[in-house]
Design an enzyme around this catalytic site. Sequence first.
Site, PDB file in Angstrom:
ATOM      1  N   SER A  40       0.853  -1.191   0.000  1.00  0.00           N
ATOM      2  CA  SER A  40       0.000   0.000   0.000  1.00  0.00           C
ATOM      3  C   SER A  40       0.886   1.238   0.000  1.00  0.00           C
ATOM      4  CB  SER A  40      -0.937   0.000   1.216  1.00  0.00           C
ATOM      5  OG  SER A  40      -1.809   1.100   1.175  1.00  0.00           O
ATOM      6  N   CYS A  44      -0.136   8.170  -6.292  1.00  0.00           N
ATOM      7  CA  CYS A  44      -0.386   9.509  -6.833  1.00  0.00           C
ATOM      8  C   CYS A  44       0.678  10.521  -6.388  1.00  0.00           C
ATOM      9  CB  CYS A  44      -1.768   9.994  -6.408  1.00  0.00           C
ATOM     10  SG  CYS A  44      -3.119   8.986  -7.067  1.00  0.00           S
ATOM     11  N   ASN A 278     -17.927 -16.711  -7.480  1.00  0.00           N
ATOM     12  CA  ASN A 278     -16.998 -16.727  -6.349  1.00  0.00           C
ATOM     13  C   ASN A 278     -15.798 -15.800  -6.554  1.00  0.00           C
ATOM     14  OD1 ASN A 278     -18.387 -18.779  -4.774  1.00  0.00           O
ATOM     15  ND2 ASN A 278     -17.733 -20.214  -6.377  1.00  0.00           N
ATOM     16  N   ILE A 282     -11.920  -5.628  -8.823  1.00  0.00           N
ATOM     17  CA  ILE A 282     -12.013  -4.210  -8.475  1.00  0.00           C
ATOM     18  C   ILE A 282     -10.804  -3.455  -9.024  1.00  0.00           C
ATOM     19  CG2 ILE A 282     -13.358  -4.590  -6.367  1.00  0.00           C
ATOM     20  CD1 ILE A 282     -10.805  -4.432  -4.749  1.00  0.00           C
ATOM     21  N   GLY A 283     -10.901  -2.133  -8.997  1.00  0.00           N
ATOM     22  CA  GLY A 283      -9.752  -1.281  -9.308  1.00  0.00           C
ATOM     23  C   GLY A 283      -9.557  -1.020 -10.790  1.00  0.00           C
ATOM     24  N   ASP A 284      -8.339  -0.670 -11.133  1.00  0.00           N
ATOM     25  CA  ASP A 284      -8.013  -0.237 -12.486  1.00  0.00           C
ATOM     26  C   ASP A 284      -8.150  -1.345 -13.523  1.00  0.00           C
ATOM     27  OD1 ASP A 284      -7.419   2.104 -11.235  1.00  0.00           O
ATOM     28  OD2 ASP A 284      -5.255   2.029 -11.575  1.00  0.00           O
ATOM     29  N   LYS A 435     -22.203  35.396  -4.921  1.00  0.00           N
ATOM     30  CA  LYS A 435     -22.655  34.445  -5.936  1.00  0.00           C
ATOM     31  C   LYS A 435     -21.441  33.601  -6.314  1.00  0.00           C
ATOM     32  CE  LYS A 435     -24.452  37.584  -8.708  1.00  0.00           C
ATOM     33  NZ  LYS A 435     -25.155  38.233  -9.843  1.00  0.00           N
TER      34      LYS A 435
END
Length: 635
Positions: A40, A44, A278, A282-284, A435
């Site tokens: 992990s 980025c 089963n 996920i992910g990229d 605004k």
Amino acid sequence: MSKKIVIVGGVAGGATAAARLRRLDETSTIVLFERGEHISFANCGLPYYIGDTIKDRQKLLVQTVEGMSKKFNLDIRNLSEVTQINPDRKTVTIKNLSTNETYEESYDRLILSPGAKPIFPPIEGISEATNIFTLRNIPDTDKIKAVVDEKNPKRAVVVGGGFIGLEMAENLAERGFEVTVVEMANQVMTPLDYEMAAIVHDHLRDKGVNLILEDGVKAFSQNGNTIELSSGTKLCSDLTILSIGVRPENKLAVDAGLNVGERGGIQVNDYLQTNDENIYAIGDAIEVTDYINGNAAMIPLAGPANRQGRIVANNIYGKEEKFKGTLGTSIAKVFDITVAATGNNEKRLKPLNVNYEAVHIHPSSHAGYYPGAAPIALKLLFDPSNGKILGAQAVGIDGVDKRMDVIATAIKGNLTVFDLTELELSYAPPYSSAKDPVNMAGYVATNIMNGDVETVQWYEIDGIVAQNGLLIDVREPIEREMGFIKGSINIPLGDLREQLNRLPKNGTIYVSCQVGLRGYLAARILSENGFKVKNLDGGWKTYSSVFNQSTSSSSQSLEEVEVSIKIDASGLACPGPILEVHKNMKKLQSGESLQITTTDCNFVKDITSWCDKNQHTLVKTEREDKHYNTIIKKG
């Protein structure tokens, strides 16, 4: 009931899923396999470590094997590559990369989170090159940083103008490199439409980046030190970064008989299950649903990957949570500006034959009278039949991020452009205006929805004028000295009512101004007096971002001058800054100089044309914090 769950791949998706699984159940066996050393890390943040913005490498490591194993009671095996899925036996085959041992591990549920790998095309000479790198993980980062720190290279070429490519271009430039960016398309940053990307092009060139568009790499030679482009241009490079996109890591899935899409993404249902009940993915590596148009898409972003990790864990434990698709909300820092987008752009909507309208506005990031206000170029796309928000893009020095986040939230909340006008957003002079820019985008869009104004776009107006269309520029004459649309006539807004009897009523009149506001006022005057009229959306500022690109700052004088008058025009909206220059220039003798401080980078570009036209010398422009200091010598 206790389960054995095997996860292939860590980082955003896999690590998030593992942590969520444990929080939901203390008894299950959770095994996470990671081919690399690190499970992990802040992928980025890698360009900023190379650029020395992030100085401590350890800060890139979000979780360590030891720390995460103890905190969540996980069986984490790094340097272990899953080489095969055996769905019939519900096992995976693993190779221990440290010992070369191969073994099988059983599972009740399998989560695939292998990510996506950088494209490394078979270009002539690429395999012999020793200075070509891609950036995906910590080892890649270490290799690039070692070259930058130890070999003292001077020239870098970044192939690809996407988010990672431009972040690398910035960080290498900050390290003192002469940087060239080569992009095969006609623009950088695919999520942006061309006129928004053109602002980025201008800024890159202002920062000394050699930007080459609509050209690709044909061959590498001399161990990568020479790059030949398709056009025949040859570049010298001490360090080359390939950043031309990614492909999903789908080999495991394909070999296991799992379905993949046209672009190779692993296909999953709303619950992130593959065609094997089963096995989840996920992910990229997965194909997602575009939240706006409902079509299949590949959108590799950290935010959705984290969300998918949580959802897949919930579904394994029976919570039946759907993944509702991806908006593609993205943001990047490119030198001094921030670039952000959400939803679909025009390039995406046009081939789908989606009915849409576009509005461009150029508000200040906060109240103009408070120091530091800077303009934001904001584009909003919407369905004119119902006001549905289809997408947005923004470029600016300050305040871009929160506006894009508000619009992304509005899209997820099914708000319309009418609702944007009613959003009660936080306001104090240092942060916004009464605004907010998001409110203002809503007002402009609802004016179109309500039939109060019709618009024409930047790419249409030249053709209209060429066909003898009447275009009235309602700016002040001095503003036209910084540039104007050829074929337009000038009737300042304050004089328009007196000139109505000169204007034809047998056709459409087109009006333009600096940013669209005065054009809208002119359109209302003309409309109320029986004329058919259309306003140029975004005005000269949007038009000139494409057709008035600055070439280089090298034309500025290098002489040192004594400044006689200093003007603070920070936060001033058009035509304020140029009027201040015009007024104060009259007070100077020939050879004397004034300095004007602004926060509008477009003024810095336009003042060059004004100086040329009036035979003054643009001595220099320097950026200081969020301000531009421009010195002009009279005569």
